[in-house]
Design a protein around this motif. Structure first.
Motif, short mmCIF file in Angstrom:
data_model
loop_
_atom_site.label_atom_id
_atom_site.label_comp_id
_atom_site.label_asym_id
_atom_site.label_seq_id
_atom_site.Cartn_x
_atom_site.Cartn_y
_atom_site.Cartn_z
N ASP A 1 0.82 -1.21 0.00
CA ASP A 1 0.00 0.00 0.00
C ASP A 1 0.86 1.27 0.00
O ASP A 1 0.59 2.23 0.74
N GLY A 2 1.92 1.26 -0.79
CA GLY A 2 2.75 2.45 -0.94
C GLY A 2 3.75 2.68 0.17
O GLY A 2 4.42 3.71 0.20
N LYS A 3 3.87 1.73 1.12
CA LYS A 3 4.83 1.86 2.22
C LYS A 3 5.75 0.65 2.22
O LYS A 3 5.41 -0.41 1.71
N ILE A 4 6.93 0.82 2.83
CA ILE A 4 7.86 -0.29 2.95
C ILE A 4 7.72 -0.88 4.36
O ILE A 4 8.14 -0.27 5.36
N PHE A 5 7.09 -2.03 4.43
CA PHE A 5 6.90 -2.74 5.69
C PHE A 5 8.09 -3.68 5.93
O PHE A 5 8.78 -4.10 5.00
N GLN A 6 8.31 -4.00 7.19
CA GLN A 6 9.36 -4.95 7.57
C GLN A 6 8.71 -6.32 7.81
O GLN A 6 7.90 -6.49 8.71
N ARG A 7 9.07 -7.28 6.98
CA ARG A 7 8.49 -8.62 7.12
C ARG A 7 9.30 -9.45 8.10
O ARG A 7 10.53 -9.55 7.98
N TRP A 8 8.62 -10.03 9.09
CA TRP A 8 9.23 -10.97 10.02
C TRP A 8 8.87 -12.38 9.56
O TRP A 8 7.68 -12.76 9.57
N SER A 9 9.86 -13.15 9.15
CA SER A 9 9.61 -14.52 8.68
C SER A 9 9.56 -15.45 9.90
O SER A 9 10.57 -16.03 10.32
N ARG A 10 8.41 -15.53 10.46
CA ARG A 10 8.17 -16.41 11.61
C ARG A 10 7.00 -17.33 11.23
O ARG A 10 5.97 -16.86 10.74
N HIS A 11 7.16 -18.62 11.47
CA HIS A 11 6.16 -19.58 11.00
C HIS A 11 5.80 -20.60 12.09
O HIS A 11 6.62 -20.91 12.95
N ARG A 12 4.59 -21.09 12.00
CA ARG A 12 4.19 -22.21 12.84
C ARG A 12 4.78 -23.50 12.30
O ARG A 12 5.15 -23.58 11.12
N LYS A 13 4.81 -24.51 13.14
CA LYS A 13 5.18 -25.84 12.67
C LYS A 13 4.03 -26.41 11.84
O LYS A 13 2.86 -26.07 12.09
N PRO A 14 4.32 -27.26 10.86
CA PRO A 14 3.24 -27.85 10.05
C PRO A 14 2.20 -28.53 10.92
O PRO A 14 2.53 -29.30 11.82
N GLY A 15 0.96 -28.21 10.65
CA GLY A 15 -0.14 -28.83 11.40
C GLY A 15 -0.53 -28.11 12.67
O GLY A 15 -1.49 -28.49 13.34
N ASP A 16 0.22 -27.04 13.05
CA ASP A 16 -0.09 -26.32 14.28
C ASP A 16 -1.36 -25.47 14.16
O ASP A 16 -2.02 -25.18 15.16
N TRP A 17 -1.66 -25.00 12.95
CA TRP A 17 -2.89 -24.20 12.76
C TRP A 17 -4.10 -25.12 12.82
O TRP A 17 -4.20 -26.08 12.07
N LYS A 18 -5.04 -24.81 13.70
CA LYS A 18 -6.23 -25.64 13.89
C LYS A 18 -7.47 -24.85 13.51
O LYS A 18 -7.91 -23.97 14.27
N PRO A 19 -8.05 -25.10 12.34
CA PRO A 19 -9.28 -24.41 11.94
C PRO A 19 -10.38 -24.60 12.97
O PRO A 19 -10.56 -25.70 13.51
N GLY A 20 -11.10 -23.54 13.28
CA GLY A 20 -12.14 -23.58 14.31
C GLY A 20 -11.62 -23.23 15.68
O GLY A 20 -12.40 -22.93 16.58
N VAL A 21 -10.28 -23.26 15.84
CA VAL A 21 -9.64 -22.88 17.10
C VAL A 21 -8.80 -21.63 16.89
O VAL A 21 -8.92 -20.64 17.61
N ASP A 22 -7.93 -21.69 15.88
CA ASP A 22 -7.06 -20.55 15.60
C ASP A 22 -7.78 -19.52 14.74
O ASP A 22 -8.61 -19.85 13.88
N ASN A 23 -7.43 -18.26 14.95
CA ASN A 23 -8.06 -17.15 14.24
C ASN A 23 -7.15 -15.92 14.37
O ASN A 23 -5.99 -16.04 14.76
N LEU A 24 -7.69 -14.75 14.09
CA LEU A 24 -6.90 -13.53 14.19
C LEU A 24 -6.40 -13.31 15.62
O LEU A 24 -5.23 -12.92 15.82
#
Length: 450
Positions: free
Chosen positions: A410-433
């Motif tokens: 959006d016209g600005k330079i953001f700083q990206r932090w490459s941080r990730h969950r382990k595979p399978g850690d995201w649980k639909p219906g539990v995890d959200n914003l």
């Protein structure tokens, strides 16, 4: 009969030996038993004479407590007490090996752990039931079988600051216990002590009902504090003792309030201006982010780690920015509304959620940043990944931040932090914003430790 001093060292047998004590069958793998051990098996007092039955014309043999008996002989050994006394207890047949017993001993023979919970009565032949106290002695040698029955106790004994008190009420309130003990309820509050060392505090629940217990409840009293300083205890994350009034800090000013509960409206009234609409926040020592107080919420001033309150003029809008290019799930919208921050959803052409003026922990070059999060078309079935910050973050200690890269959004330079969950850690219906923002907060805090 053998008196073998080495009996205790005898080898264990492969098959159990059978023997009889007072008509009851027993088995053991020990070849030898002492008189004391035999009495213990049957519950016979050590001062009672125990005999081994011997076939006539020989006399029965007295077994002393320290005498060992060989139980491996061909016949089954039979042991008995010459003088025992039968009686019934609530229609159950029992045996005493003592002629003269107290009411307390009768309860013990019957296996009653708390005799104070009952009233004991003896039924004499041709007479009504007669009450027997715990210390009263009964002669069990009288003709006929003695009969005893019990009724639930009508008197409950408890202690208050070490003093014994009695009541005929099955339920008392904390206030009544204090008043019956002539304790000034304006100066002292009640605490119940348990055997495991735990306690229950009735300082703020004077009228809570307490069920009396015949085994004897234990209470103590403690004196109220006049004023407790919330900030002082909160900075140490210590529990605040019961107090009549509390000293609280709102923004930069201190106020004294009565009672341990306060509403958002009361906080605003103490410190705010009538012409301004405010949001109120709790500042907790164990939480790096202010916690918003809801309109209908009541704050407990004894909450552990509570330090102070802050007021923030409320924006006259719902928090959404002008651009709403796609719709977020309802639970995510509720999370954003609780933050009371501006936010937008953008198609650039990727889907981005931008949260403006997001607070971050002390230790970085700025206090607030804009956070960008990429949202996939399959969200929330698929995860939110990484986080992007504007302006770029720098640690005040001069140490570098690993795995970062610039990203134009959006016209600005953001700083990206490459941080990730382990595979399978995201649980639909539990995890959200909300759970992802908690993860982002942890990334920020953890990086300060490096």
């Amino acid at each position: 009969m053998e008196n073998n001093s080495g009996a205790k060292d005898a080898q264990k047998l492969k098959k159990p030996l059978k023997f009889i004590i007072e008509g009851e069958d027993f088995e053991t793998f020990d070849q030898y038993k002492t008189g004391a051990e035999l009495k213990e098996l049957k519950g016979i007092p050590l001062d009672t004479e125990l005999y081994l039955s011997i076939a006539k014309p020989y006399s029965d043999e007295l077994i002393e407590n320290d005498k060992s008996v060989n139980l491996a002989r061909p016949e089954i050994e039979k042991f008995f007490v010459k003088e025992s006394y039968k009686f019934t207890f609530n229609e159950i047949k029992l045996t005493s090996y003592k002629k003269m017993v107290s009411g307390k001993e009768i309860f013990s023979i019957a296996g009653i752990e708390h005799p104070n919970c009952f009233v004991l009565y003896q039924k004499l032949k041709g007479h009504d039931f007669e009450k027997i106290s715990l210390d009263e002695i009964v002669d069990l040698s009288m003709p006929g079988i003695e009969n005893f029955i019990t009724k639930d106790s009508e008197i409950f004994v408890y202690t208050l600051d070490g003093e014994h008190e009695m009541t005929d009420k099955k339920v008392l309130t904390a206030r009544e216990i204090l008043e019956f003990g002539a304790v000034n309820v304006e100066k002292f509050y009640l605490i119940q002590s348990y055997k495991d060392g735990s306690e229950k505090n009735y300082a703020y629940s004077y009228d809570e009902k307490i069920e009396m217990n015949c085994s004897g409840l234990v209470f103590i009293t403690k004196e109220w504090l006049d004023i407790a300083d919330v900030e002082e205890y909160g900075k140490k994350c210590e529990l605040i003792p019961p107090a009549r009034s509390f000293r609280i800090k709102i923004d930069k000013n201190y106020h004294i309030v009565k009672g341990k509960n306060i509403t958002k409206a009361e906080i605003i009234t103490l410190e705010g201006k009538p012409e301004v609409i405010y949001d109120a926040y709790k500042i907790l020592n164990n939480n790096p982010k202010p916690v918003k107080i809801l309109d209908d919420e009541t704050v407990d001033l004894t909450e552990k780690c509570l330090v102070r309150f802050v007021l923030q003029p409320k924006e006259q809008q719902d928090g959404k920015g002008n651009r709403q290019n796609f719709v977020l799930p309802e639970e995510d919208v509720e999370t954003l509304e609780k933050l009371s921050l501006q936010w937008e959803t953008l198609l650039l052409p990727s889907m981005w959620l931008i949260i403006y003026n997001y607070p971050i922990p002390d230790g970085y070059n700025v206090k607030n940043v804009d956070i960008a999060l990429t949202i996939t078309s399959s969200y929330p079935a698929t995860e939110i990944d990484m986080a992007y910050f504007f302006p770029p973050l720098v640690k005040n200690n001069g140490r570098s931040i690993n795995a970062i890269q610039n990203q134009h959004i959006d016209g600005k330079i953001f700083q990206r932090w490459s941080r990730h969950r382990k595979p399978g850690d995201w649980k639909p219906g539990v995890d959200n914003l909300a759970t992802h923002l908690s993860l982002v907060d942890n990334w920020l805090l953890n990086d300060l430790k490096r």
